[in-house]
Design a protein around this motif. Sequence first.
Motif, mmCIF file in Angstrom:
data_model
loop_
_atom_site.group_PDB
_atom_site.id
_atom_site.type_symbol
_atom_site.label_atom_id
_atom_site.label_comp_id
_atom_site.label_asym_id
_atom_site.label_seq_id
_atom_site.Cartn_x
_atom_site.Cartn_y
_atom_site.Cartn_z
ATOM 1 N N ALA A 67 -5.428 -1.341 5.827
ATOM 2 C CA ALA A 67 -4.206 -1.654 6.560
ATOM 3 C C ALA A 67 -3.305 -2.531 5.710
ATOM 4 O O ALA A 67 -3.763 -3.268 4.833
ATOM 5 C CB ALA A 67 -4.559 -2.368 7.859
ATOM 6 N N ALA A 68 -1.984 -2.438 5.975
ATOM 7 C CA ALA A 68 -1.025 -3.257 5.243
ATOM 8 C C ALA A 68 -1.251 -4.737 5.554
ATOM 9 O O ALA A 68 -1.743 -5.108 6.620
ATOM 10 C CB ALA A 68 0.392 -2.846 5.609
ATOM 11 N N LEU A 69 -0.893 -5.588 4.591
ATOM 12 C CA LEU A 69 -1.079 -7.026 4.701
ATOM 13 C C LEU A 69 0.254 -7.737 4.782
ATOM 14 O O LEU A 69 1.275 -7.219 4.310
ATOM 15 C CB LEU A 69 -1.848 -7.548 3.481
ATOM 16 N N CYS A 70 0.264 -8.921 5.356
ATOM 17 C CA CYS A 70 1.442 -9.774 5.244
ATOM 18 C C CYS A 70 1.688 -10.024 3.756
ATOM 19 O O CYS A 70 0.785 -10.420 3.024
ATOM 20 C CB CYS A 70 1.208 -11.104 5.956
ATOM 21 N N GLY A 71 2.912 -9.794 3.321
ATOM 22 C CA GLY A 71 3.244 -9.892 1.913
ATOM 23 C C GLY A 71 3.073 -8.595 1.176
ATOM 24 O O GLY A 71 3.336 -8.512 -0.018
ATOM 25 N N ASP A 72 2.638 -7.549 1.893
ATOM 26 C CA ASP A 72 2.422 -6.254 1.245
ATOM 27 C C ASP A 72 2.631 -5.133 2.262
ATOM 28 O O ASP A 72 1.745 -4.319 2.488
ATOM 29 C CB ASP A 72 1.014 -6.189 0.652
ATOM 30 N N LEU A 385 -6.208 -13.618 2.842
ATOM 31 C CA LEU A 385 -6.496 -14.700 3.774
ATOM 32 C C LEU A 385 -6.561 -14.146 5.188
ATOM 33 O O LEU A 385 -5.671 -13.413 5.624
ATOM 34 C CB LEU A 385 -5.403 -15.769 3.694
ATOM 35 N N THR A 386 -7.633 -14.466 5.897
ATOM 36 C CA THR A 386 -7.774 -14.119 7.307
ATOM 37 C C THR A 386 -7.697 -15.388 8.139
ATOM 38 O O THR A 386 -8.436 -16.342 7.898
ATOM 39 C CB THR A 386 -9.120 -13.415 7.566
ATOM 40 N N TRP A 387 -6.772 -15.395 9.117
ATOM 41 C CA TRP A 387 -6.580 -16.545 10.005
ATOM 42 C C TRP A 387 -7.214 -16.227 11.351
ATOM 43 O O TRP A 387 -6.908 -15.194 11.960
ATOM 44 C CB TRP A 387 -5.093 -16.824 10.220
ATOM 45 N N LEU A 388 -8.071 -17.106 11.845
ATOM 46 C CA LEU A 388 -8.750 -16.907 13.119
ATOM 47 C C LEU A 388 -8.462 -18.086 14.036
ATOM 48 O O LEU A 388 -8.578 -19.244 13.618
ATOM 49 C CB LEU A 388 -10.258 -16.785 12.915
ATOM 50 N N ASP A 389 -8.094 -17.789 15.288
ATOM 51 C CA ASP A 389 -7.838 -18.877 16.221
ATOM 52 C C ASP A 389 -9.145 -19.368 16.822
ATOM 53 O O ASP A 389 -10.237 -18.912 16.460
ATOM 54 C CB ASP A 389 -6.827 -18.457 17.289
ATOM 55 N N VAL A 395 -4.713 -14.493 14.145
ATOM 56 C CA VAL A 395 -3.434 -14.988 14.623
ATOM 57 C C VAL A 395 -2.265 -14.219 14.013
ATOM 58 O O VAL A 395 -1.131 -14.372 14.448
ATOM 59 C CB VAL A 395 -3.270 -16.499 14.336
ATOM 60 N N GLN A 396 -2.528 -13.443 12.997
ATOM 61 C CA GLN A 396 -1.531 -12.590 12.375
ATOM 62 C C GLN A 396 -2.266 -11.542 11.544
ATOM 63 O O GLN A 396 -3.468 -11.673 11.315
ATOM 64 C CB GLN A 396 -0.588 -13.393 11.471
ATOM 65 N N PRO A 397 -1.592 -10.498 11.093
ATOM 66 C CA PRO A 397 -2.252 -9.581 10.159
ATOM 67 C C PRO A 397 -2.725 -10.342 8.928
ATOM 68 O O PRO A 397 -2.148 -11.364 8.551
ATOM 69 C CB PRO A 397 -1.135 -8.582 9.810
ATOM 70 N N ASP A 398 -3.769 -9.854 8.313
ATOM 71 C CA ASP A 398 -4.296 -10.532 7.135
ATOM 72 C C ASP A 398 -3.221 -10.627 6.061
ATOM 73 O O ASP A 398 -2.349 -9.772 5.945
ATOM 74 C CB ASP A 398 -5.520 -9.806 6.608
ATOM 75 N N GLN A 399 -3.314 -11.683 5.269
ATOM 76 C CA GLN A 399 -2.228 -12.068 4.370
ATOM 77 C C GLN A 399 -2.634 -11.924 2.915
ATOM 78 O O GLN A 399 -3.680 -12.431 2.495
ATOM 79 C CB GLN A 399 -1.847 -13.523 4.663
ATOM 80 N N LEU A 400 -1.802 -11.254 2.147
ATOM 81 C CA LEU A 400 -2.009 -11.157 0.702
ATOM 82 C C LEU A 400 -1.659 -12.494 0.060
ATOM 83 O O LEU A 400 -0.545 -12.994 0.208
ATOM 84 C CB LEU A 400 -1.137 -10.045 0.116
ATOM 85 N N VAL A 401 -2.615 -13.090 -0.651
ATOM 86 C CA VAL A 401 -2.404 -14.386 -1.299
ATOM 87 C C VAL A 401 -2.177 -14.212 -2.795
ATOM 88 O O VAL A 401 -1.284 -14.832 -3.371
ATOM 89 C CB VAL A 401 -3.598 -15.323 -1.044
ATOM 90 N N VAL A 402 -2.983 -13.384 -3.431
ATOM 91 C CA VAL A 402 -2.861 -13.135 -4.868
ATOM 92 C C VAL A 402 -2.917 -11.632 -5.080
ATOM 93 O O VAL A 402 -3.887 -10.979 -4.670
ATOM 94 C CB VAL A 402 -3.989 -13.822 -5.668
ATOM 95 N N SER A 403 -1.891 -11.088 -5.711
ATOM 96 C CA SER A 403 -1.827 -9.642 -5.886
ATOM 97 C C SER A 403 -2.624 -9.159 -7.094
ATOM 98 O O SER A 403 -3.014 -7.998 -7.163
ATOM 99 C CB SER A 403 -0.369 -9.190 -6.028
ATOM 100 N N ALA A 404 -2.859 -10.046 -8.070
ATOM 101 C CA ALA A 404 -3.566 -9.629 -9.284
ATOM 102 C C ALA A 404 -5.029 -9.369 -8.986
ATOM 103 O O ALA A 404 -5.661 -10.073 -8.199
ATOM 104 C CB ALA A 404 -3.438 -10.699 -10.360
ATOM 105 N N GLU A 405 -5.580 -8.342 -9.630
ATOM 106 C CA GLU A 405 -6.997 -8.098 -9.515
ATOM 107 C C GLU A 405 -7.747 -8.941 -10.549
ATOM 108 O O GLU A 405 -7.167 -9.580 -11.407
ATOM 109 C CB GLU A 405 -7.287 -6.613 -9.717
#
Length: 441
Positions: A67-72, A385-389, A395-405
Amino acid sequence: MTKLSTTSALWLGLLFGCIGTEGGNPHEGRDMGAPDGATSSDMLLPGSDSGALDGGHSCDADAGIPAALCGDGVVAEECPCATGEPAAFAETERGRLTTLVGPTSTGGFVALLTRRCSEGCHETRRLSLEVHRTDARGEPLGEPIEVTPSSVGNNGDHAALLVNDSLVLAFADERAGLSGASDVFFARLDLNTGEWLLAPQRVVAAALPILKVWLAPVAGGYAVLYAHTNELTPEHVPGAHLVQIDETDSASEPVRVVSSPDHPGPFVATESGFLLARWQASSFELVPLDATGAEVGPASVWPTESGWGEGPLMVRTGSSYRVAWSDAAGLHSGSADSTGRPVGPPVTLAAGKLHSMVAGADGSTAILWAEHDDCQPHVLGRLVLTWLDVGGNRVQPDQLVVSAEQTAEGRLAGTPTRLVAGYVSDGPSGPTAWTVNACGD
């Protein structure tokens, strides 16, 4: 860097405003669901059939895409937190970013790095351990502070936590020659002045190859857990050993709490003692210990997929403990009570490898992990990054933090206004340590 809305900033303050002693080196419930009735499979796992979870995942072209990520690809309205621009803060000289802790009273954070030592390294292969302090903007405070020039830190053999504005350290230091044998040391550093409150002192004369060191705050002092392998004399019994350090910085005699030398895990302090993790062939156990390190109840077994394991990490969340780990089936999380028993069933969050976890004051949790491709099990992808309440929902779609592999050593630390991620990546001049704002100003 993208600014947060007022609502998002307030949410961030609630989530991470009180992170402190359990921050960057988490030796730290709820069921993990997805928001709005979605399942974990709906949120993250490749494809629509959840095949990666039960070993049925296919490596053909029809396996699906994450699935798409926040920031992606996810629209900004769905993503109250946005990732900033990475900033390099140290060339690691083939070393590692091993620990990130925060916040300090000034709103900064602290990073521990290991790097190749400057003399005789081609013979000893030793590493030096150093502390990097930052202000609220993430700018360096003074020069790095060397803890030891001879740490054997290839396997994370040191631990750190914050107590007010002092950095408390426990580490293995290679003082016994070229054998790889180490002793265990303890120290406290004033982060405001950069001066030692307690210069590094030997607390265990182990003279053994140290695998791992953990550290936890307890009433009236600290507890250090260390693990080693070799049985050099009848007194040197392999396994993990617990040492208590009181308010006078005096250490107790070590007490063995894990008999297997290769599979101890982290531990956290409870109201009456400790909760210890230890690995088995296809599971890990959470074991309640009293204040002396003696087992006080049966171990709780948490099944895993063998062959690819990271963690478990544990953080305290109110009256329970968040537990996260990764194995061949992916990234998992669950909630445990103070005896280690699961509170509800653990769930799979993603196809990924666990890196770091921090807890907020309200019982919420942020987990940093690397994407993992079942078809290329030895290749790690982007950091997410996965945020859990408090209820275990995203709390939001998972977030892309670093795009580099091919990033390594991902770590998290909280400050009063932001969540900071640190990592190491290879570059033209060698590995470099970076930090990036995962949420906040």
